[in-house]
Design an enzyme around this catalytic site. Structure first.
Site, PDB file in Angstrom:
ATOM      1  N   ASN A   9      47.946  27.519  63.226  1.00 58.84           N
ATOM      2  CA  ASN A   9      47.588  27.655  61.809  1.00 58.84           C
ATOM      3  C   ASN A   9      48.606  26.959  60.909  1.00 58.84           C
ATOM      4  O   ASN A   9      48.239  26.355  59.895  1.00 58.84           O
ATOM      5  CB  ASN A   9      47.450  29.131  61.424  1.00 58.84           C
ATOM      6  CG  ASN A   9      46.083  29.678  61.785  1.00 58.84           C
ATOM      7  OD1 ASN A   9      45.078  29.328  61.156  1.00 58.84           O
ATOM      8  ND2 ASN A   9      46.026  30.525  62.803  1.00 58.84           N
ATOM      9  N   LEU A  82      56.418  43.881  61.408  1.00 63.67           N
ATOM     10  CA  LEU A  82      56.111  44.487  60.127  1.00 63.67           C
ATOM     11  C   LEU A  82      56.912  43.778  59.033  1.00 63.67           C
ATOM     12  O   LEU A  82      58.090  43.487  59.216  1.00 63.67           O
ATOM     13  CB  LEU A  82      56.496  45.964  60.176  1.00 63.67           C
ATOM     14  CG  LEU A  82      55.888  46.858  59.106  1.00 63.67           C
ATOM     15  CD1 LEU A  82      54.377  46.987  59.334  1.00 63.67           C
ATOM     16  CD2 LEU A  82      56.540  48.229  59.123  1.00 63.67           C
ATOM     17  N   ILE A  83      56.256  43.507  57.905  1.00 64.26           N
ATOM     18  CA  ILE A  83      56.970  42.861  56.799  1.00 64.26           C
ATOM     19  C   ILE A  83      57.738  43.940  56.031  1.00 64.26           C
ATOM     20  O   ILE A  83      57.144  44.923  55.578  1.00 64.26           O
ATOM     21  CB  ILE A  83      55.972  42.151  55.855  1.00 64.26           C
ATOM     22  CG1 ILE A  83      55.131  41.136  56.641  1.00 64.26           C
ATOM     23  CG2 ILE A  83      56.720  41.455  54.728  1.00 64.26           C
ATOM     24  CD1 ILE A  83      55.927  40.076  57.354  1.00 64.26           C
ATOM     25  N   HIS A  99      43.662  37.345  59.615  1.00 60.48           N
ATOM     26  CA  HIS A  99      43.358  38.250  60.726  1.00 60.48           C
ATOM     27  C   HIS A  99      42.122  37.705  61.445  1.00 60.48           C
ATOM     28  O   HIS A  99      41.142  37.340  60.788  1.00 60.48           O
ATOM     29  CB  HIS A  99      43.082  39.658  60.187  1.00 60.48           C
ATOM     30  CG  HIS A  99      42.895  40.665  61.276  1.00 60.48           C
ATOM     31  ND1 HIS A  99      43.956  41.241  61.941  1.00 60.48           N
ATOM     32  CD2 HIS A  99      41.770  41.154  61.857  1.00 60.48           C
ATOM     33  CE1 HIS A  99      43.487  42.066  62.866  1.00 60.48           C
ATOM     34  NE2 HIS A  99      42.170  42.035  62.843  1.00 60.48           N
TER      35      HIS A  99
HETATM   36  C1  GRF Z   1      45.629  33.674  64.867  1.00 67.72           C
HETATM   37  O1  GRF Z   1      44.473  34.000  65.577  1.00 67.72           O
HETATM   38  C2  GRF Z   1      45.806  34.611  63.705  1.00 67.72           C
HETATM   39  O2  GRF Z   1      44.607  35.027  63.144  1.00 67.72           O
HETATM   40  C3  GRF Z   1      46.493  35.767  64.348  1.00 67.72           C
HETATM   41  O3  GRF Z   1      47.374  35.186  65.276  1.00 67.72           O
HETATM   42  C4  GRF Z   1      46.874  33.927  65.687  1.00 67.72           C
HETATM   43  C5  GRF Z   1      47.971  32.912  65.430  1.00 67.72           C
HETATM   44  O4  GRF Z   1      47.692  31.726  66.074  1.00 67.72           O
HETATM   45  N1  GRF Z   1      47.085  36.619  63.348  1.00 67.72           N
HETATM   46  P1  GRF Z   1      48.613  30.445  65.824  1.00 67.72           P
HETATM   47  O5  GRF Z   1      50.039  30.834  66.173  1.00 67.72           O
HETATM   48  O6  GRF Z   1      48.482  30.042  64.392  1.00 67.72           O
HETATM   49  O7  GRF Z   1      48.095  29.406  66.774  1.00 67.72           O
END
Ligand code: GRF
Length: 214
Positions: A9, A82-83, A99
């Site tokens: 991401n 946790l933040i 999420h």
């Molecule tokens: C994603 O599926 C996100 O929704 C979840 O953790 C995963 C992270 O994937 N919270 P990446 O590290 O961005 O590949």
């Protein structure tokens, strides 16, 4: 950005902002991870972005590290810690998470990473999705910015669902982060204000239904 995992991401956000060129509404200035070996840190170094490794036992260091780097917005992507409350308070309305399901479904304690997709398959639902939401003092229940519904096929296993969801995350999250940075998505009195509607239509992959902006 805060990430514990592979950082795909993060990469999608970097690629999206790079594609926007000079009109990008911000830049990634720091990637923080609780895991020294996280792929996200490698991706950051490769892109010439500052990194920080914060062990789980030192959450009190997070806010000073963010402040020192001049961070204005905090983007969580697969961050498993946790933040701390001081960070949640300091970045109210400027702290978001993605999420890999349609919250409030398949959210809450223990629902992270592959556990989410395994629960989706076990439950036999025909639809899952991705949710981008603000992280506020209620933490898991922060106001939803955007959700994108994704089909679950009868033959899917958790890996198949995960791959389909992740591909959508890479479309959805960069655009939400850009909208947040440019101020077209805001949190006001606990409500998400979106103006104008996010231009998702252009990015809908053929086999995925369009997202619902809230
Ligand atoms: C994603 O599926 C996100 O929704 C979840 O953790 C995963 C992270 O994937 N919270 P990446 O590290 O961005 O590949």
């Amino acid at each position: 950005m805060l990430a514990s995992g592979s950082g795909s991401n993060l990469q999608a956000i970097l690629d999206h902002f790079a594609a926007l060129g000079p009109s990008a509404p911000g830049e990634v200035v720091l990637v923080v991870s609780d895991r020294a070996g996280a792929g996200a840190l490698d991706r950051a170094r490769h892109a010439g972005i500052a990194t920080a490794h914060l062990a789980a036992r030192e959450p009190q260091r997070l806010l000073p590290v963010l402040r020192e780097a001049g961070v204005t917005h905090v983007v969580l992507a697969g961050y498993l810690r946790l933040i701390p409350a001081d960070v949640v308070a300091a970045f109210h309305g400027r702290l978001v998470n993605i999420h890999p399901a349609l919250l409030p479904a398949f959210g809450g304690p223990g629902m992270y990473g592959h556990h989410v997709h395994e629960a989706v398959v076990r439950a036999g639902v025909t639809t899952t999705g991705a949710t981008v939401h603000f992280v506020d003092e209620r933490y898991d229940e922060g106001a939803v910015i955007a959700q994108w519904a994704i089909p679950v096929h009868p033959t899917d296993d958790a890996d198949a669902v995960a791959a389909r969801v992740l591909a959508v995350e890479h479309q959805l999250y960069p655009r939400c982060v850009a909208a947040l940075c440019e101020g077209s998505v805001r949190l006001e009195h606990g409500q998400v204000v979106v103006a104008p509607l996010l231009p998702f239509e252009r990015f809908v992959p053929a086999d995925v239904p369009p997202p619902h902006s809230v």
